[in-house]
Design an enzyme around this catalytic site. Structure first.
Site, PDB file in Angstrom:
ATOM      1  NE  ARG A  33      -2.639   1.179   3.607  1.00  0.00           N
ATOM      2  CZ  ARG A  33      -3.527   1.308   4.604  1.00  0.00           C
ATOM      3  NH1 ARG A  33      -4.820   1.485   4.314  1.00  0.00           N
ATOM      4  NH2 ARG A  33      -3.160   1.244   5.861  1.00  0.00           N
ATOM      5  CG  ASP A  93      -4.457   2.758  10.723  1.00  0.00           C
ATOM      6  OD1 ASP A  93      -5.423   3.386  11.221  1.00  0.00           O
ATOM      7  OD2 ASP A  93      -4.564   2.058   9.697  1.00  0.00           O
TER       8      ASP A  93
END
Length: 556
Positions: free
Chosen positions: A177, A457
């Site tokens: 990603r 996150d």
């Protein structure tokens, strides 16, 4: 800032000679080669203007939402795409047929080894929300991936030995990603402007590893984050085509899964798959970012105020609708519909609490399997057996054959009513606590942070910030005290919580809670609203003595 050119022998002088995260023979100079940098310069010069134009379109849309001249809905100009039943995504890519359990995490060397050793089918290696984008984190992340793909990532520390149990070829399939379109890499300048973080991350990984991945029977696979429009997916598709042509690799070799983690993208899922076509490997439900985006986009509309974060669940109407629409669309088009993150981590020294947490994970995965997902995410290897156990009930490698009979309307996607909706003082304190803890860790260079037995996150801090802004902006009345949420109240509670966290920090006077609180304050007072906390904080990671690479003289 002083800029240097490639003919300067000290182009890596702002990186420690001893690799911080990479005790390896591979060096940063092996990654930042002239030919690799010429490749990323080509991508930047070809596509950066379009990237900036698409980001500006986001701002135009937000102004329309704020002044009520724009409303979300399915696009009339792409109705032909939605109504055409004949087009399909590509045949599933090598190593991407079974994605029942995906683990995620940043490309730190020890985490790469642990994830590749986990009992999972695929592994999303993250340069985005779980990685604080310090220059060391970014470049050594590329070093570590380079080594992992070549089975040379084993290493020993004074405390522990890290070794792959099997070869990369037989390990979980890696999906990288890169950063979102909104992020820049300010350590690299081209023609007087910083390069896109997305282009930098993608370009280096693809250039160095595409042939090696193909040779090992897999391919260069990606997760694409934070997109808000199908034309942003088209930009990625154009980049993929140019990159494959440049290296004489057949188009369609690259595969990309798009995270549907923004409210605008939920109205354009079919179009996003269509734009990627040969390169599509499905969609993913990025649940926490989706909540963040929903609050962010609708923050100035009082009827869309969300309650305490623990009351916003996957069964909330707008969340349930977006999940079911995603599965229906993906399976009609022959691609994967991936579930969301189980952020729980094992709770040591409390067996009862751990059992409750693991049961919560199991019930969440059962819900995803029953809805029709083909697999789901876990944040810790210890959760993999639970996800494996649940998704083994498919009996097949995926359930793309199952198309749920649902009809999700525009109103369903915008139904933000939540059962038991309320805002309390504890809700404010929880958001302040989580937001401060994550921001402080991010400023220290850590983007994957255990907080309250969850691996968090950047989406965590974003939800906290957006909710606090929304509650202040609309003068929400607290359920417990009947007081209004005011800038004075959030300021007082912020200062109290920052003092508590600083006093108990394991980093002593070197903690960054004061700095985190400085950036948090105007946001939670309702005085400003930043598009992303990561952009707001990023310059703190770009130190004044860093010397960015100036690639303007390169001629790809």
């Amino acid at each position: 800032m002083v800029k240097i050119s490639l003919d300067n022998v000290d182009i890596f002088g702002n990186i420690d000679s001893e690799p911080l995260f990479s005790p390896a023979t591979t060096t940063v100079s092996d990654i930042l080669t002239k030919s690799a940098l010429e490749f990323v310069v080509l991508l930047h010069r070809t596509f950066n203007e379009k990237r900036k134009e698409l980001l500006q379109n986001r701002e135009i849309q937000q102004k329309g939402l704020d002044n009520r001249t724009y409303e979300f809905g399915f696009l009339s100009e792409t109705e032909h795409i939605r109504n055409d039943p004949t087009w399909q995504g590509p045949v599933l890519g090598p190593g991407l047929i079974n994605r029942s359990t995906e683990i995620t995490g940043p490309p730190l060397r020890n985490m790469l080894v642990n994830a590749l050793n986990a009992e999972v089918t695929t592994y999303m290696v993250d340069f985005e929300d779980s990685l604080s984008p310090t220059w060391k984190n970014i470049v050594y992340g590329q070093v570590n991936l380079y080594d992992a793909i070549r089975d040379q990532i084993d290493y020993v520390t004074p405390r522990k030995s890290y070794q792959l149990k099997k070869s990369f070829e037989t390990s979980p399939t890696v999906i990288v990603r890169p950063r979102g379109w909104h992020m820049e890499e300010k350590h690299v300048y081209i023609d007087g402007e910083p390069i896109s973080g997305a282009i930098f991350d993608f370009g280096l990984y693809f250039f160095h590893n595409a042939f090696e991945l193909i040779k090992k029977g897999k391919g260069p696979y990606f997760y694409l984050p934070k997109m808000e429009h199908h034309l942003e997916a088209k930009l990625w598709n154009d980049i993929f085509n140019v990159a494959q042509d440049f290296m004489a690799i057949p188009r369609g070799t690259i595969r990309a899964t798009v995270l549907i983690e923004t409210l605008p993208a939920a109205f354009q899922m079919e179009e996003i798959i269509y734009q990627l076509r040969l390169h599509s490997s499905g969609l993913n439900c990025g649940r926490w970012d989706y909540i963040f985006s929903t609050i962010k986009k609708l923050r100035n509309i009082p009827e869309h105020v969300l309650p305490n974060r623990d009351l916003v669940t996957m069964t909330s109407p707008f969340m349930d609708a977006y999940v079911k629409r995603l599965i229906n669309i993906c399976h009609r088009r022959g691609v994967h519909a991936m579930g969301g993150m189980a952020a729980q981590i094992p709770i040591k020294n409390d067996a009862k609490a751990n059992e409750l947490a693991m049961n919560k994970v199991r019930q969440d995965k059962i819900r995803e399997l029953t809805n029709g997902h083909d697999g789901s995410w876990v944040a810790h290897p210890a959760l993999a057996p639970i996800c494996n156990e649940v998704f083994s009930n498919m009996g097949t490698a995926n359930q793309i054959y199952f198309v749920p009979d649902v009809n999700i309307t525009e109103a369903n996607l915008l139904n933000t009513n939540c059962t038991g909706a309320q805002v309390t003082t504890d809700g404010i304190k929880v958001n302040l606590d989580i937001g401060l803890q994550y921001m402080e860790a991010w400023l220290r260079g850590s983007g994957c942070v255990p907080i309250n037995n969850l691996m968090e996150d950047a989406a965590t801090a974003e939800v906290s910030r957006c909710q606090l802004y929304q509650w202040v902006h609309h003068n929400i009345v607290l359920e417990d005290t009947k007081e209004k949420v005011t800038p004075e109240l959030t300021t007082q509670l912020l200062e109290e919580q920052a003092d508590i966290l600083a006093a108990t920090s394991p980093f002593g006077d070197n903690n960054k809670f004061k700095l985190a609180a400085k950036y948090f304050l105007p946001e939670i007072r309702g005085e400003k609203f930043s598009n992303f906390l990561t952009i707001l904080l990023y310059d703190e990671l770009v130190h004044k003595n860093d010397r960015p690479l100036n690639l303007s003289t390169l001629k790809p």
